[in-house]
Design a protein around this motif. Structure first.
Motif, PDB file in Angstrom:
ATOM      1  N   ASP A  50       0.842  -1.206   0.000  1.00  0.00           N
ATOM      2  CA  ASP A  50       0.000   0.000   0.000  1.00  0.00           C
ATOM      3  C   ASP A  50       0.873   1.250   0.000  1.00  0.00           C
ATOM      4  N   ALA A  51       1.920   1.204   0.809  1.00  0.00           N
ATOM      5  CA  ALA A  51       2.816   2.368   0.908  1.00  0.00           C
ATOM      6  C   ALA A  51       3.452   2.647  -0.451  1.00  0.00           C
ATOM      7  N   ALA A  80       1.553  10.267   4.406  1.00  0.00           N
ATOM      8  CA  ALA A  80       2.834   9.545   4.488  1.00  0.00           C
ATOM      9  C   ALA A  80       3.085   9.086   5.915  1.00  0.00           C
ATOM     10  N   ALA A  81       2.695   9.926   6.878  1.00  0.00           N
ATOM     11  CA  ALA A  81       2.927   9.578   8.282  1.00  0.00           C
ATOM     12  C   ALA A  81       2.179   8.299   8.653  1.00  0.00           C
ATOM     13  N   LYS A  82       1.012   8.079   8.032  1.00  0.00           N
ATOM     14  CA  LYS A  82       0.212   6.889   8.361  1.00  0.00           C
ATOM     15  C   LYS A  82       0.876   5.609   7.862  1.00  0.00           C
ATOM     16  N   PHE A  83       1.654   5.723   6.810  1.00  0.00           N
ATOM     17  CA  PHE A  83       2.308   4.537   6.262  1.00  0.00           C
ATOM     18  C   PHE A  83       3.638   4.233   6.947  1.00  0.00           C
ATOM     19  N   ALA A  84       4.096   5.173   7.749  1.00  0.00           N
ATOM     20  CA  ALA A  84       5.454   5.046   8.297  1.00  0.00           C
ATOM     21  C   ALA A  84       5.646   3.781   9.125  1.00  0.00           C
ATOM     22  N   LEU A 123       9.070   7.971   2.102  1.00  0.00           N
ATOM     23  CA  LEU A 123       8.003   8.477   2.978  1.00  0.00           C
ATOM     24  C   LEU A 123       8.518   9.657   3.804  1.00  0.00           C
ATOM     25  N   THR A 124       9.737   9.537   4.306  1.00  0.00           N
ATOM     26  CA  THR A 124      10.308  10.637   5.094  1.00  0.00           C
ATOM     27  C   THR A 124      10.466  11.881   4.233  1.00  0.00           C
TER      28      THR A 124
END
Ligand code: X8Z
Ligand code: ZN
Length: 605
Positions: free
Chosen positions: A32-33, A88-92, A105-106
């Motif tokens: 998903d990410a 992006a924070a949710k996938f971290a 993501l970062t």
């Protein structure tokens, strides 16, 4: 006890189980990410092209309409980036993320310079303010002998004028006319950007800026202080020596023998680079270098385009492809005479492919000759990394981006000037001029260091509240005194906003990048000269025409932001640390000489 725990756990599990099952279904996977990143990258990439065009039109033709258009697209950009950063924070925390996915993501989470909160209207208000501030800077005027004078002309005058009253007039009028009116808008912008940064999980906007260096934000701030400690002794000697020479030239009433230096006497509106007053500080004997780049350019009838061609020539000599035809068609190389523009030099990459351009108001002088190499460094970097994924279309860190062209320009030695026909072979200064050459270079490179550091010390303080709005001016003047040892030519109070007189404050460009670049360029230069097998004094080395150096440089450039910066640094220099040692090494003979010159003087301020 045991039972109590297990019963409690059981109860919790019973209560939580439907929720947990659902959470499991919603827990994002690594796939998903990946899918999210691919989608986000593509849409940001597409969006950046149209907002880039709007920003270009605005910066090269400032009107109320282009302000409105740039702000409109800027707001769309901000909202999209904020949404993606939050997502992006949710996938971290997704299980099984590869280091590469985590990195992307970062990058997505930290990409914004000025985030807006998701509150309706905030992104629009933030972009209106940012556009207004930048355009106000572009349109800014000072006065000289009571007559209005624009930004690029006043900058030039600060370099060549030697009348202390006129220097004072230009300095005061510029800071009063350009900086002071920005104060309230700037404070508003700070509060919106901070609200945005908090939503993204950062303490404030400064903390967000410091988080972009592949290390914890606090460690980064410590690293900059460590580098400053390495180079400060050299700066202190240069300050002391320069003050003595200014005192000899202007007398006690203008520049006292002790204490700080008057900011307008240093040949630059911001006292950031002092090379323009080399004539005042030149040492007896070794001082006359026998040439001056401004004079050479003028004597050989260089015009701005010819200066840019010379810059391109250096990169071509290293094996880089020539600039595309569109560069010459679309760049703004000279100031248009009939409209307002942002003259502060910049390099652009409109389509993330080949539509690279510079925007300058070029004057035929040595400063702009270096600036051209600087801007082209950005363009060649952009073109080298276009092979990367969209999120990697950037420098290894922003200091790298700023260092490339400067590092190339360190190769503008007398021998190089002979090679390109600017200097006659018989005019190459001999070894007896080495100290003069080093001093000329130090006046620009070393003098800049505390300035490069303090701009963001001020902004970090503004963002974290330790410099409140009621002390914007005091905070600025205090830092200028503490780090640079300079004072404004007249007293300032809180009706002023001298920070706004420096482009990067209304332009919202983080500035620590230039501090890093100032040391990195010497690291790159030392490495290139080693690769080229140079044996003489370091400052005489030019790697012009060295294809092997070019190839190695290209290998680093094309990495873009795909790897942590120490990997990129290692690829070219073999080292994994940013440090002031290469700069100190370059100037070592000068430092020794300055210490002798300053003997018996009470240095410091
Ligand atoms: O802003 C710049 C470049 C554009 S990226 C011309 N520089 C800093 C400045 O002018 O303040 C280059 C050196 C420092
Ligand atoms: Zn730059």
């Amino acid at each position: 006890m045991k039972i109590a725990i297990s019963l409690a756990a059981l109860a919790a599990a019973l209560v939580a189980s439907p929720v947990m099952a659902q959470q499991q279904a919603n827990t994002p996977t690594a796939a998903d990410a990946e899918a999210f990143l691919t989608k986000a990258e593509q849409s940001l990439f597409d969006q950046s092209i149209v907002s880039g065009r709007a920003a270009w039109i605005n910066a090269t033709y400032i009107t109320d309409d282009t302000d409105a258009i740039a702000s409109y697209f800027g707001a769309i950009d901000t909202k999209q980036r904020v949404d993606y950063a939050l997502e992006a924070a949710k996938f971290a925390t997704a299980p099984g993320l590869t280091p590469e996915t985590k990195r992307r993501l970062t990058l997505l989470r930290t990409a914004l310079t000025l985030p807006a909160p998701t509150t309706p209207g905030a992104a629009e208000q933030l972009n209106d303010l940012a556009t207004k501030l930048q355009s106000a800077y572009g349109k800014g005027k000072g006065t000289l002998k009571g007559q209005p004078i624009n930004g690029s002309d006043i900058e030039e005058q600060m370099g060549i004028n030697r009348n202390p009253e006129e220097l004072k007039e230009m300095w005061v009028s510029w800071h009063d006319n350009v900086g002071a009116p920005m104060r309230q808008d700037y404070a508003k912008l700070v509060s919106i950007a901070n609200a945005g940064s908090k939503e993204l999980g950062f303490a404030d906007t400064g903390a967000m800026w410091r988080s972009k260096y592949d290390m914890p934000a606090d460690d980064f701030a410590k690293l900059t202080d460590k580098i400053w400690a390495e180079v400060k002794p050299l700066y202190d000697e240069l300050h002391c020596y320069t003050r003595t020479k200014l005192n000899e030239k202007y007398g006690d009433a203008v520049q006292p023998k002790t204490g700080p230096i008057r900011a307008d006497l240093l040949g630059n509106m911001w006292a950031q680079e002092w090379g323009n007053i080399y004539d005042i500080v030149a040492p007896a004997g070794a001082g006359d270098l026998g040439y001056d780049v401004t004079d050479l350019l003028k004597a050989k009838n260089y015009d701005p385009v010819k200066m840019v061609k010379a810059g391109e020539g250096f990169y071509s000599s290293l094996g880089f492809d020539p600039l595309p035809a569109t560069f010459w068609e679309r760049s703004q190389i000279v100031k248009p005479r009939d409209r307002e523009v942002v003259c502060h030099a910049s390099a652009w990459d409109i389509d993330n492919k080949n539509d690279i351009r510079i925007k300058m108001c070029t004057k035929v002088n040595g400063d702009d000759f270096v600036t051209i190499h600087h801007e082209l460094g950005h363009n060649y970097y952009q073109r080298a990394y276009q092979v990367q994924k969209p999120l990697y279309l950037d420098g290894a860190n922003d200091g790298f981006h700023e260092a490339i062209g400067d590092f190339i320009a360190l190769s503008i030695t007398p021998d190089y000037l002979v090679k390109i026909g600017l200097l006659d072979a018989g005019k190459v200064p001999g070894a007896d001029k080495d100290l003069g050459l080093l001093l000329r270079q130090a006046m620009d490179k070393v003098a800049f260091l505390p300035f490069g550091l303090l701009i963001d010390k001020w902004r970090w303080g503004v963002f974290d509240g330790s410099i409140p709005e009621s002390q914007y001016e005091k905070g600025w003047t205090d830092l200028r005194l503490k780090y640079q040892g300079i004072v404004p030519p007249v007293a300032r109070d809180e009706s002023k906003f001298d920070a706004g007189g420096k482009y990067h404050i209304p332009g919202n460009t983080p500035y620590t990048r230039y501090f890093l670049a100032r040391v990195l360029q010497f690291q790159f230069y030392e490495a290139a000269c080693r690769q080229a097998g140079w044996k003489g004094p370091l400052h005489r080395c030019s790697f012009y025409g060295d294809k092997a150096v070019g190839e190695k440089l290209n290998a680093m450039l094309k990495m873009g932001a795909s790897k942590p910066w120490p990997d990129a640094l290692a690829a070219f220099t073999g080292s994994r640390t940013m440090s002031g040692k290469a700069l100190v090494n370059y100037f070592a003979p000068l430092q020794k000489w300055l210490v002798q010159q300053n003997k018996g003087k009470s240095c410091g301020w």
